[in-house]
Design a protein around this motif. Structure first.
Motif, PDB file in Angstrom:
ATOM      1  N   VAL A 320       0.852  -1.185   0.000  1.00 10.02           N
ATOM      2  CA  VAL A 320       0.000   0.000   0.000  1.00 10.02           C
ATOM      3  C   VAL A 320       0.888   1.235   0.000  1.00 10.02           C
ATOM      4  O   VAL A 320       2.029   1.209   0.481  1.00 10.02           O
ATOM      5  N   VAL A 321       0.362   2.309  -0.547  1.00  8.97           N
ATOM      6  CA  VAL A 321       1.060   3.594  -0.564  1.00  8.97           C
ATOM      7  C   VAL A 321       0.255   4.552   0.304  1.00  8.97           C
ATOM      8  O   VAL A 321      -0.877   4.915  -0.052  1.00  8.97           O
ATOM      9  N   PRO A 322       0.768   4.932   1.456  1.00 13.47           N
ATOM     10  CA  PRO A 322       0.018   5.846   2.324  1.00 13.47           C
ATOM     11  C   PRO A 322      -0.345   7.145   1.610  1.00 13.47           C
ATOM     12  O   PRO A 322       0.397   7.634   0.741  1.00 13.47           O
ATOM     13  N   ALA A 323      -1.475   7.693   1.967  1.00 16.85           N
ATOM     14  CA  ALA A 323      -1.912   8.949   1.360  1.00 16.85           C
ATOM     15  C   ALA A 323      -0.894  10.067   1.608  1.00 16.85           C
ATOM     16  O   ALA A 323      -0.747  10.976   0.782  1.00 16.85           O
ATOM     17  N   LYS A 324      -0.166   9.998   2.731  1.00 19.03           N
ATOM     18  CA  LYS A 324       0.809  11.024   3.078  1.00 19.03           C
ATOM     19  C   LYS A 324       2.233  10.652   2.690  1.00 19.03           C
ATOM     20  O   LYS A 324       3.187  11.300   3.144  1.00 19.03           O
ATOM     21  N   ALA A 325       2.383   9.614   1.864  1.00 14.06           N
ATOM     22  CA  ALA A 325       3.722   9.239   1.405  1.00 14.06           C
ATOM     23  C   ALA A 325       4.360  10.398   0.647  1.00 14.06           C
ATOM     24  O   ALA A 325       3.691  11.114  -0.099  1.00 14.06           O
ATOM     25  N   LYS A 326       5.686  10.561   0.813  1.00 17.07           N
ATOM     26  CA  LYS A 326       6.393  11.679   0.190  1.00 17.07           C
ATOM     27  C   LYS A 326       6.905  11.359  -1.212  1.00 17.07           C
ATOM     28  O   LYS A 326       7.208  12.264  -1.984  1.00 17.07           O
ATOM     29  N   HIS A 327       7.044  10.077  -1.536  1.00 11.63           N
ATOM     30  CA  HIS A 327       7.630   9.685  -2.820  1.00 11.63           C
ATOM     31  C   HIS A 327       6.746   8.632  -3.483  1.00 11.63           C
ATOM     32  O   HIS A 327       7.136   7.473  -3.638  1.00 11.63           O
ATOM     33  N   LYS A 328       5.585   9.052  -3.924  1.00 14.09           N
ATOM     34  CA  LYS A 328       4.621   8.091  -4.452  1.00 14.09           C
ATOM     35  C   LYS A 328       5.066   7.474  -5.766  1.00 14.09           C
ATOM     36  O   LYS A 328       4.887   6.274  -5.990  1.00 14.09           O
ATOM     37  N   GLN A 329       5.647   8.263  -6.657  1.00 13.32           N
ATOM     38  CA  GLN A 329       6.079   7.697  -7.940  1.00 13.32           C
ATOM     39  C   GLN A 329       7.156   6.642  -7.738  1.00 13.32           C
ATOM     40  O   GLN A 329       7.163   5.603  -8.413  1.00 13.32           O
ATOM     41  N   LEU A 330       8.072   6.888  -6.820  1.00 11.97           N
ATOM     42  CA  LEU A 330       9.091   5.878  -6.511  1.00 11.97           C
ATOM     43  C   LEU A 330       8.446   4.636  -5.911  1.00 11.97           C
ATOM     44  O   LEU A 330       8.865   3.507  -6.200  1.00 11.97           O
ATOM     45  N   ALA A 331       7.435   4.836  -5.091  1.00 12.13           N
ATOM     46  CA  ALA A 331       6.726   3.689  -4.510  1.00 12.13           C
ATOM     47  C   ALA A 331       6.082   2.852  -5.605  1.00 12.13           C
ATOM     48  O   ALA A 331       6.167   1.615  -5.583  1.00 12.13           O
ATOM     49  N   TYR A 332       5.458   3.503  -6.584  1.00 14.36           N
ATOM     50  CA  TYR A 332       4.845   2.757  -7.690  1.00 14.36           C
ATOM     51  C   TYR A 332       5.907   1.976  -8.465  1.00 14.36           C
ATOM     52  O   TYR A 332       5.681   0.827  -8.869  1.00 14.36           O
TER      53      TYR A 332
END
Length: 432
Positions: A320-332
């Motif tokens: 899961v990617v938290p809504a407050k994650a700072k690096h969403k594209q990297l997470a994807y």
């Protein structure tokens, strides 16, 4: 579920307090000036998932020069108990392994704490890689009920519950692998008559409630599972499924098939006791499989719980990617690497159940056995999810209820009343 087990014994829940997390950094720039992807998971380094994800991290860093992955190994219990608090803070990780189901990922999605991954799932092909059955736990509607709606997580492995058995002890006492529930009880009776307690059970965490659920499934059908898990129709907790389960479980305790001291046994201790050959049978999940391949010093095998086509299981836990994650594209990008064939093949050959591997590349005999059993379950529409999923907080309700069956502090009917109330309360509140 999940090996979430080894880490759980080693890490104290207090390490998730917000003050402690603040000391871990904000997941932004690292000391070298490059970005840091903060990743949390609860799999042991020697588990199939741990092995595959370590390789995925290497590939991710190679593909993203200057970016480092900061892995924080938490326990299953830590994340389960504190996810809401952490994801509401400014210290949320960028990508996190999280339990699936209404009570877990569904609740967080309803609360707005998870990023909607629907667009990424389509663009990156995750939605095509997963069968509809496996995708059930990735999607949640506005009520937080799984199976429909948007994508809030991505599983990159699958799992199911089975019986692990000690072939040496079975041979010593001339016990055959059971083909029916009656066979299983006869086998356990043989062990008990010879002074051997048959089942290694952890009553302080998830394992005991999964045995209770298996007994209910032995009297259930697909419609009952959907009523229980998806609230399609009301569930009678004193009906034939759960009444049989509670009474049979209590009977197994009375006959000595389950130790009364199992109330205080955690999952890790249960697994170690089975590895030490103190018990011939352990009923638990495929998340143990890779570890047992490496650590068990005796001949062992597995069989599906007899007497039912329905087995606890599902996709694995979710990225899961938290809504407050700072690096969403990297997470994807990281999630995408874990879904690639090379990582999936490695996971499959390390004792895990991949969701998008090349079957021809799975060469390990034990891994083939594990995957074949899973395919047998899915081939007969036998995936029944897990007993604690329907309602938030239901995990603890079931732990407490089954502990009372083990220590004899409550009769089966009273336990059924106890576990029915929070389930029915939540069912009544869904959609409000």
């Amino acid at each position: 579920m999940i090996t979430r087990i080894r880490i759980a014994a080693a890490v104290a829940a207090a390490s998730l307090a917000l003050g402690a997390l603040a000391a871990c950094g904000d997941g932004g720039e690292d000391a070298g000036g490059g970005n840091t992807l903060k990743l949390w998971h609860y799999e042991g380094a020697d588990s199939a998932m741990g092995i595959a994800w370590t390789e995925a991290i290497k590939q991710f860093e190679a593909a993203h020069p200057g970016v480092k992955v900061a892995v924080e190994e938490k326990s299953f219990e830590q994340i389960r108990q504190s996810a809401n608090m952490i994801l509401n803070s400014g210290d949320a990780p960028d990508v996190m392994e999280y339990n699936k189901g209404n009570a877990s990922a569904g609740l967080l999605s309803k609360q707005g704490l998870l990023t909607d991954l629907t667009a990424e799932a389509g663009k990156r092909g995750w939605s095509k890689a997963l069968t509809p059955g496996l995708a059930t736990t990735a999607r949640y509607d506005r009520r937080g009920i799984m199976g429909d709606g948007n994508w809030y997580g991505v599983p990159n492995y699958a799992e199911y519950v089975m019986a692990y058995y000690n072939k040496d002890l079975f041979a010593k006492y001339h016990v055959q692998v059971p083909a029916s529930l009656a066979d299983l009880e006869a086998a356990m009776d043989t062990f008990k008559r010879n002074g051997v307690t048959p089942l290694s059970v952890g009553g302080a965490e998830y394992p005991a409630q999964q045995i209770l659920y298996l007994l209910a499934l032995s009297k259930a059908d697909r419609a009952w599972v959907e009523d229980y898990q998806l609230y399609k129709n009301k569930v009678d907790f004193h009906g034939p499924q759960l009444s049989f389960a509670a009474n049979t479980f209590a009977d197994w305790v009375a006959k000595g098939y389950i130790d009364r001291n199992a109330t205080g046994i955690k999952a890790e201790d249960m697994g170690v006791a089975w590895e030490q050959q103190r018990y011939p049978i352990m009923i638990s999940g495929s998340w143990w499989y890779g570890r047992m391949v490496k650590e068990a010093t005796f001949q062992w095998g597995t069989f599906l719980f007899p007497g039912t086509k329905l087995q606890p299981g599902s996709s694995g836990n979710l990225w899961v990617v938290p809504a407050k994650a700072k690096h969403k594209q990297l997470a994807y990008d990281f999630i995408d690497i874990t879904m690639q064939r090379g990582i999936q093949n490695l996971l499959g050959n390390s004792g895990g159940i991949p969701v998008a591997a090349d079957p021809a590349q799975i060469t390990d005999p034990k891994s083939k056995e594990l995957i074949a059993n899973f395919e047998a379950i899915t081939g007969q529409d036998g995936i029944a999810f897990y007993p604690d999923w329907p309602a938030p907080g239901y995990y603890d309700v079931l732990v407490a209820g089954v502990q009372k069956l083990i220590n004899g502090s409550a009769k089966p009917d009273a336990v059924l009343d106890e576990i029915a109330k929070p389930y029915n309360d939540n069912r009544a509140n869904v959609g409000k």
